[in-house]
Design an enzyme around this catalytic site. Structure first.
Site, short mmCIF file in Angstrom:
data_model
loop_
_atom_site.label_atom_id
_atom_site.label_comp_id
_atom_site.label_asym_id
_atom_site.label_seq_id
_atom_site.Cartn_x
_atom_site.Cartn_y
_atom_site.Cartn_z
N ASP A 190 0.90 -1.10 -0.10
CA ASP A 190 -0.04 -0.05 0.21
C ASP A 190 0.78 1.39 -0.02
O ASP A 190 0.49 2.37 -0.66
CB ASP A 190 -0.91 0.11 1.19
CG ASP A 190 -1.98 -1.09 0.96
OD1 ASP A 190 -2.40 -1.41 -0.01
OD2 ASP A 190 -2.70 -1.30 2.33
N ARG A 218 0.81 5.02 16.84
CA ARG A 218 0.23 5.77 15.88
C ARG A 218 0.58 7.50 16.18
O ARG A 218 1.08 7.90 15.38
CB ARG A 218 -1.23 5.70 15.69
CG ARG A 218 -1.60 4.17 15.12
CD ARG A 218 -0.67 3.80 14.04
NE ARG A 218 -1.32 2.56 13.34
CZ ARG A 218 -0.48 1.84 12.46
NH1 ARG A 218 0.79 1.97 12.58
NH2 ARG A 218 -0.94 0.72 11.98
N ASP A 253 -7.04 3.41 12.59
CA ASP A 253 -5.57 4.15 12.44
C ASP A 253 -5.80 5.39 11.57
O ASP A 253 -4.82 6.21 11.89
CB ASP A 253 -4.83 2.95 11.67
CG ASP A 253 -4.29 2.01 12.79
OD1 ASP A 253 -4.29 2.22 14.10
OD2 ASP A 253 -4.02 0.71 12.36
N SER A 267 -3.62 -9.34 7.44
CA SER A 267 -3.13 -7.98 7.78
C SER A 267 -2.51 -7.77 9.18
O SER A 267 -3.12 -8.26 10.20
CB SER A 267 -4.06 -6.89 7.39
OG SER A 267 -3.77 -5.53 7.97
N1 ARG Z 1 -7.92 -2.88 15.57
C1 ARG Z 1 -6.58 -2.64 16.29
C2 ARG Z 1 -6.41 -1.11 16.54
O1 ARG Z 1 -7.56 -0.50 16.07
C3 ARG Z 1 -5.23 -2.74 15.34
C4 ARG Z 1 -5.27 -2.41 13.85
C5 ARG Z 1 -4.13 -3.14 13.18
N2 ARG Z 1 -3.80 -2.92 12.09
C6 ARG Z 1 -3.55 -3.78 11.01
N3 ARG Z 1 -3.07 -3.27 10.13
N4 ARG Z 1 -3.64 -4.89 11.31
O2 ARG Z 1 -5.78 -0.50 17.30
#
Ligand code: ARG
Length: 414
Positions: free
Chosen positions: A15, A94, A123, A174
């Site tokens: 990506d 993040r 995210d 992912s």
């Molecule tokens: N759902 C989790 C969060 O909002 C993790 C997201 C992880 N991202 C990924 N690309 N697997 O913090």
């Protein structure tokens, strides 16, 4: 006129690699930034790939110490756990990445920052909000939120734009990794009725294959911060890294969460958070030993709110700063040591000690040496129960005077 500059949060995956020519086609000069927060990456390979994909410059920032010190430390003090189960590993990294995006954007005189998040997750909110909170003048672009390409279309686009694509077949999952944990989603996990297959795990051993003997680890805390592991003083980052290995070997830290995303979607997410599981459990056990009941109770409310705001992308907010200040004041006496037994997927606190322990053997014991004055309990219970007696008396059909009924109860209980 020179083209506007954008700083892209670059992971090295498909990506964000495709995002480079995509942004260039829209007239931007692209600067890539990869922030090392403990994910397993070959930094030089990532840098080379960014440049090969068309980035003008590629920055690498090792932020692991900063992540431990400024993000994990307060999260531990606040027992930050979302919906009672998720230690917020992805969510905590993040805002740190956002902070570095802003720093590079300022250094480079960029007008935009970009990230590879799609429009369905949390995210995107965290990146957008943390960068705009720190630098409201910067604009945010999320190519994957706009381009509407499928994965196959992305691969075709990559080939057409000389973006190197990994030869190995891509995983159906992912994932996202940092010091605090590993997140796994997509593939068969999208059916919440199905048990996660063993193949998704990378940090944790299956309890079936984990050692048959339990292993004890001792975590020393000073003012709420882990400072010692098995008696030896070391930094938080090193404690986390070591515990990820040790607890992971015992199958500790697997989390299966039916999660409520901020964008309103329920989603099935699996995590591996061995160190976080052990450290948060130990920290709570130590707090139970040294903090009084009302403070523990009140702090719980603040922790809940704190965890939610981290999840919701509000790290850079006055509420977070205010709760941090409260939590820091509660950690003054959170000093001591906690032993945790790791065995077949479980991490149980087996012992705790502290110079600030409120536990007193003389008061608690049922054996010789009892210092508690049990006879004074009776008077205490009489006074404590007065509201209940009064309530019951008023409710009685025969409208006896309240004081008389209370006196009658008192005589009867003697
Ligand atoms: N759902 C989790 C969060 O909002 C993790 C997201 C992880 N991202 C990924 N690309 N697997 O913090």
């Amino acid at each position: 006129m020179s083209s506007p500059k954008v700083v892209l949060a670059y992971s090295g995956g498909l990506d964000t690699s495709v995002a480079i020519p995509w942004l260039k086609e829209r007239g931007f000069e692209v600067v890539a930034l990869t922030v090392h927060v403990g994910q397993p990456i070959d930094l030089q390979a990532v840098r080379k790939k960014a440049l090969a994909s068309g980035a003008r410059r590629a920055y690498i920032v090792d932020a692991r110490e900063e992540f431990a010190k400024d993000y994990l430390r307060p999260a531990i003090a606040a027992n930050a756990i979302y919906e009672g189960i998720y230690p917020l590993s992805t969510a905590l990294a993040r805002p740190l990445i956002g902070k570095h995006l802003v720093a590079v954007a300022r250094k480079e005189g960029a007008t935009h920052i970009a990230h590879g998040c799609t429009g369905k997750g949390n995210d995107q909110v965290r990146f957008d909000l943390s960068t705009t909170a720190l630098a409201p003048e910067l604009k945010v672009i999320a190519p994957a939120r706009e381009w509407g390409m499928t994965r196959d279309e992305e691969i075709t686009y990559a080939a057409a734009h000389n973006v190197p694509v990994a030869a190995k077949k891509s995983s159906p999952y992912s994932t996202d990794e940092n010091l605090w944990g590993r997140s796994i989603e997509c593939g068969v996990l999208e059916d919440p009725a199905i048990e996660p297959p063993e193949e998704i795990y990378d940090w944790t051993q299956s309890p079936l294959a984990s050692p048959d003997q339990p292993e004890y680890v001792r975590i020393g805390f000073e003012r709420g911060v882990p400072t010692h592991l098995n008696g030896g003083r070391t930094g938080l980052r090193s404690i986390v890294e070591q515990l990820n290995r040790t607890a992971g070997k015992h199958g500790v830290g697997r989390i299966d969460h039916l999660e409520s995303r901020l964008v309103g979607i329920k989603s099935r997410e699996v995590y591996e958070c061995p160190a976080a599981t052990v450290i948060l459990g130990a920290h709570q056990a130590l707090e139970a030993l040294v903090l009084p009941r009302d403070l523990l109770d009140f702090k719980r409310t603040a922790e809940l709110r704190y965890s939610q705001l981290i999840y919701d992308g509000l790290w850079y907010s006055p509420l977070r700063a205010a709760i941090d200040a409260f939590v820091a004041s509660t950690q003054e006496r959170v000093t001591g040591e906690v032993a945790v037994k790791l065995y077949k997927g479980s991490a149980r606190v087996s012992g705790r000690t502290s110079e600030f322990a409120l536990y007193s053997h003389g008061l608690a014991t049922y054996s010789a040496g009892d210092e508690f004055n049990a006879s004074s309990a009776e008077g205490f219970i009489y006074v404590w129960g007065l509201p209940s007696r009064t309530w019951a008396a008023v409710g009685e059909k025969k409208a006896r005077p309240v004081a008389a009924t209370v006196a009658r109860f008192r005589r009867a209980s003697r």
